[in-house]
Scaffold this active site. Structure first.
Site, PDB file in Angstrom:
ATOM      1  N   GLY A  12      -5.117   2.807  -1.447  1.00 59.35           N
ATOM      2  CA  GLY A  12      -5.716   3.856  -2.100  1.00 59.35           C
ATOM      3  C   GLY A  12      -5.783   3.944  -3.851  1.00 59.35           C
ATOM      4  N   SER A  13      -4.718   3.436  -4.074  1.00 58.29           N
ATOM      5  CA  SER A  13      -4.811   3.653  -5.644  1.00 58.29           C
ATOM      6  C   SER A  13      -5.785   2.514  -6.345  1.00 58.29           C
ATOM      7  CB  SER A  13      -3.339   2.710  -6.221  1.00 58.29           C
ATOM      8  OG  SER A  13      -2.234   3.424  -5.582  1.00 58.29           O
TER       9      SER A  13
ATOM     10  N   ASN B 120      -0.212  15.069  -1.110  1.00 57.86           N
ATOM     11  CA  ASN B 120       0.901  14.204  -0.708  1.00 57.86           C
ATOM     12  C   ASN B 120       2.339  14.832  -0.583  1.00 57.86           C
ATOM     13  OD1 ASN B 120      -0.058  13.589  -3.484  1.00 57.86           O
ATOM     14  ND2 ASN B 120       1.866  12.308  -3.207  1.00 57.86           N
TER      15      ASN B 120
ATOM     16  N   GLN C  65      -4.153  11.345   2.182  1.00 55.69           N
ATOM     17  CA  GLN C  65      -3.361  11.911   2.985  1.00 55.69           C
ATOM     18  C   GLN C  65      -4.181  12.693   4.304  1.00 55.69           C
ATOM     19  OE1 GLN C  65       0.250  12.075   3.304  1.00 55.69           O
ATOM     20  NE2 GLN C  65       0.379  10.886   1.504  1.00 55.69           N
TER      21      GLN C  65
ATOM     22  N   SER D  99      -6.251   4.986   2.538  1.00 53.88           N
ATOM     23  CA  SER D  99      -5.375   4.099   2.525  1.00 53.88           C
ATOM     24  C   SER D  99      -4.551   3.807   3.784  1.00 53.88           C
ATOM     25  CB  SER D  99      -4.478   4.033   1.669  1.00 53.88           C
ATOM     26  OG  SER D  99      -2.966   3.398   1.700  1.00 53.88           O
TER      27      SER D  99
ATOM     28  N   HIS E 211      -2.056   2.356   5.496  1.00 56.50           N
ATOM     29  CA  HIS E 211      -0.542   2.474   5.827  1.00 56.50           C
ATOM     30  C   HIS E 211      -0.236   3.812   5.751  1.00 56.50           C
ATOM     31  CE1 HIS E 211       1.654   3.464   1.762  1.00 56.50           C
ATOM     32  NE2 HIS E 211       0.405   2.985   1.210  1.00 56.50           N
TER      33      HIS E 211
ATOM     34  N   THR F 168     -11.465 -12.692  -1.605  1.00 54.11           N
ATOM     35  CA  THR F 168     -11.824 -13.086  -0.446  1.00 54.11           C
ATOM     36  C   THR F 168     -11.167 -11.824   0.468  1.00 54.11           C
ATOM     37  OG1 THR F 168     -11.801 -15.207  -0.705  1.00 54.11           O
ATOM     38  CG2 THR F 168     -11.319 -14.666   1.556  1.00 54.11           C
TER      39      THR F 168
ATOM     40  N   CYS G 124       6.772   8.011  -5.487  1.00 58.00           N
ATOM     41  CA  CYS G 124       6.303   7.231  -7.053  1.00 58.00           C
ATOM     42  C   CYS G 124       7.266   7.894  -7.783  1.00 58.00           C
ATOM     43  CB  CYS G 124       5.046   7.574  -7.171  1.00 58.00           C
ATOM     44  SG  CYS G 124       3.886   7.131  -5.684  1.00 58.00           S
TER      45      CYS G 124
HETATM   46  C1  LIG Z   1       0.002   6.968  -0.925  1.00 58.48           C
HETATM   47  C2  LIG Z   1      -1.126   7.691  -1.805  1.00 58.48           C
HETATM   48  C3  LIG Z   1      -1.978   6.829  -2.639  1.00 58.48           C
HETATM   49  C4  LIG Z   1      -1.734   5.618  -2.847  1.00 58.48           C
HETATM   50  O1  LIG Z   1      -2.232   4.801  -1.844  1.00 58.48           O
HETATM   51  P1  LIG Z   1      -1.698   3.155  -1.650  1.00 58.48           P
HETATM   52  O2  LIG Z   1      -2.507   2.553  -0.658  1.00 58.48           O
HETATM   53  O3  LIG Z   1      -0.237   3.027  -1.530  1.00 58.48           O
HETATM   54  O4  LIG Z   1      -2.280   2.342  -2.988  1.00 58.48           O
HETATM   55  C5  LIG Z   1      -2.826   7.653  -3.250  1.00 58.48           C
HETATM   56  N1  LIG Z   1      -3.076   8.841  -2.918  1.00 58.48           N
HETATM   57  C6  LIG Z   1      -2.263   9.573  -2.173  1.00 58.48           C
HETATM   58  C7  LIG Z   1      -2.598  10.975  -1.849  1.00 58.48           C
HETATM   59  C8  LIG Z   1      -1.438   8.915  -1.600  1.00 58.48           C
HETATM   60  O5  LIG Z   1      -0.737   9.720  -0.651  1.00 58.48           O
END
Ligand SMILES: *Cc1c(COP(=O)(O)O)cnc(C)c1O
Length: 396
Positions: free
Chosen positions: A69-70, A150, A178, A198, A200, A236, A323
């Site tokens: 996500g970042s 989040n 989210q 993202s 995870h 890759t 974070c």
């Molecule tokens: C977790 C999160 C991210 C970051 O995602 P990563 O895959 O951990 O880099 C960005 N934005 C929101 C709203 C998140 O909850």
């Protein structure tokens, strides 16, 4: 253990683990290789791209794999800024309670001469389309507003904001990390030009995500390298993670209605239970809220102490964003919805997934209630409030 921190990360699903292991063991060729063994990997990620696109009603060629996500947030924002700067458009609209992946990217642009306008999210944690409309200027090069927050779980009026941006021809990006796999995303109906996901956060692996970018979104590359992802993201491809992400998202989207129903029951019972604690308050709108999110402030409590005591009882929770843990500053999200510092420090986020069960509700409510009472009884400040020497901030 009771895991109630699904906004920080989620347990991988069986389907995601199986897809990951299968591709690690069997499809480990390089997708860019021309021989058939490599092309098997290319075919696999092509199918993943199609699955993911389908879940958000996008076209497969608008899906770019990223490291999470970042990275997707960084790439979307920096791309729009680059094109904006060329046309001398250096005004960006966002909100005061974005994820740090957005906030810190915007702060970097501010140091480079961009003007960043952060919209107020009000006490309910929601921006209005009218605010966005009013903020747009001839030199606006991007609107970036998160789909769902989040920390407090509030859901923004994305379709309406997107419609305004579309009418004014301003690129619109949303951090949907989210939201994806939890609430409905339709990039067509919701007028979204770019969106971050993202894996995870929906039972996929860490370190993999997606940037959706509509054909006309001015995408430039963050990572220089080979011709992967149409040259927009060299490196890759992480085939096992991509396959696991697609499996997880497909499963989450297929089960969304049933999961939402289950989560709403859990969430609302927890909110009812915690509301009974005196001098407490639910953060964020109750209606326009992610089905798995609970976020409370308790007066007279340090969130960190509450978390440690919950951990002792086997309950994993958070005081806000993962974070910000490790820093003593209160959450910028709680400050953005107007909670005073004193109250913002006493926050608790519980976030659920379909892997939680209703049996956990009572255990959580009992544990939080007892720990809050225990911590308050130990606090001299609390005694001053009870004796009237100091005022309460929240209502009993
Ligand atoms: C977790 C999160 C991210 C970051 O995602 P990563 O895959 O951990 O880099 C960005 N934005 C929101 C709203 C998140 O909850």
């Amino acid at each position: 253990m009771i895991y109630a921190d699904n906004a920080a990360t989620t347990q991988m699903s069986r389907a995601a683990i199986d897809a990951m292991v299968f591709h690690m063991e069997n499809i480990w060729g390089n997708p860019s290789s021309l021989y058939e063994f490599g092309q098997k990997a290319q075919e696999a990620i092509t199918s993943a791209r199609a699955k993911i696109a389908k879940c958000i009603n996008a076209a497969p060629n608008e899906i770019y794999f990223t490291s999470g996500g970042s990275e997707a947030d960084n790439q979307a924002i920096l791309s729009a800024a680059k094109v904006g700067a060329k046309k001398n458009k250096k005004h960006i609209i966002s909100t005061a309670f974005e994820h740090h992946a957005v906030i810190h990217t915007l702060q970097k642009l501010e140091r480079e001469g961009f003007e960043i306008e952060l919209l107020d999210v009000h006490e309910n944690g929601i921006v209005t389309p009218a605010q966005v409309e009013k903020a747009i200027r001839p030199d606006t090069c991007l609107v970036t507003i998160m789909f769902a927050n989040n920390e407090i779980g509030t859901i923004q009026p994305i379709a309406e904001i997107g419609a305004i941006c579309r009418a004014k021809k301003i690129p619109f990006h949303t951090d949907a990390v989210q939201a994806a796999g939890h609430i409905l995303i339709d990039v067509q109906k919701q007028n979204i030009d770019a969106l971050s996901i993202s894996a995870h956060k929906f039972h996929g692996p860490k370190g993999i995500g997606v940037l959706y970018a509509r054909k006309n979104f001015p995408l430039s590359n963050l990572i220089e390298g080979g011709a992967q992802e149409k040259g927009k993201r060299g490196g890759t491809e992480n085939v096992p993670a991509i396959m696991a992400m697609a499996a997880a998202l497909e499963e989450s989207c297929a089960n969304m209605a049933a999961n939402t129903k289950k989560l709403l029951t859990i969430r609302n019972k927890i909110i009812d239970g915690l509301n009974k604690i005196p001098y407490s308050i639910l953060n964020g709108d109750f209606e326009k809220r992610l089905p798995g999110n609970v976020n409370f402030c308790f007066e007279g409590i340090e969130g960190e102490s509450l978390l440690l005591h919950l951990d002792d009882r086997g309950i994993c929770a958070s005081s806000g964003s993962a974070c910000t843990s490790g820093s003593l500053d209160p959450s910028h999200v709680l400050l953005a919805i107007g909670r005073p510092h004193e109250i913002a420090h006493g926050s608790l986020r519980l976030s659920f997934s379909e892997y939680n069960s209703e049996d956990e509700v009572e255990k959580i409510v009992t544990a939080v209630s007892e720990i809050v009472e225990y911590l308050r009884n130990m606090s001299p400040l609390w005694k001053d409030k009870l004796s009237g020497k100091k005022d309460f901030v929240l209502e009993a």
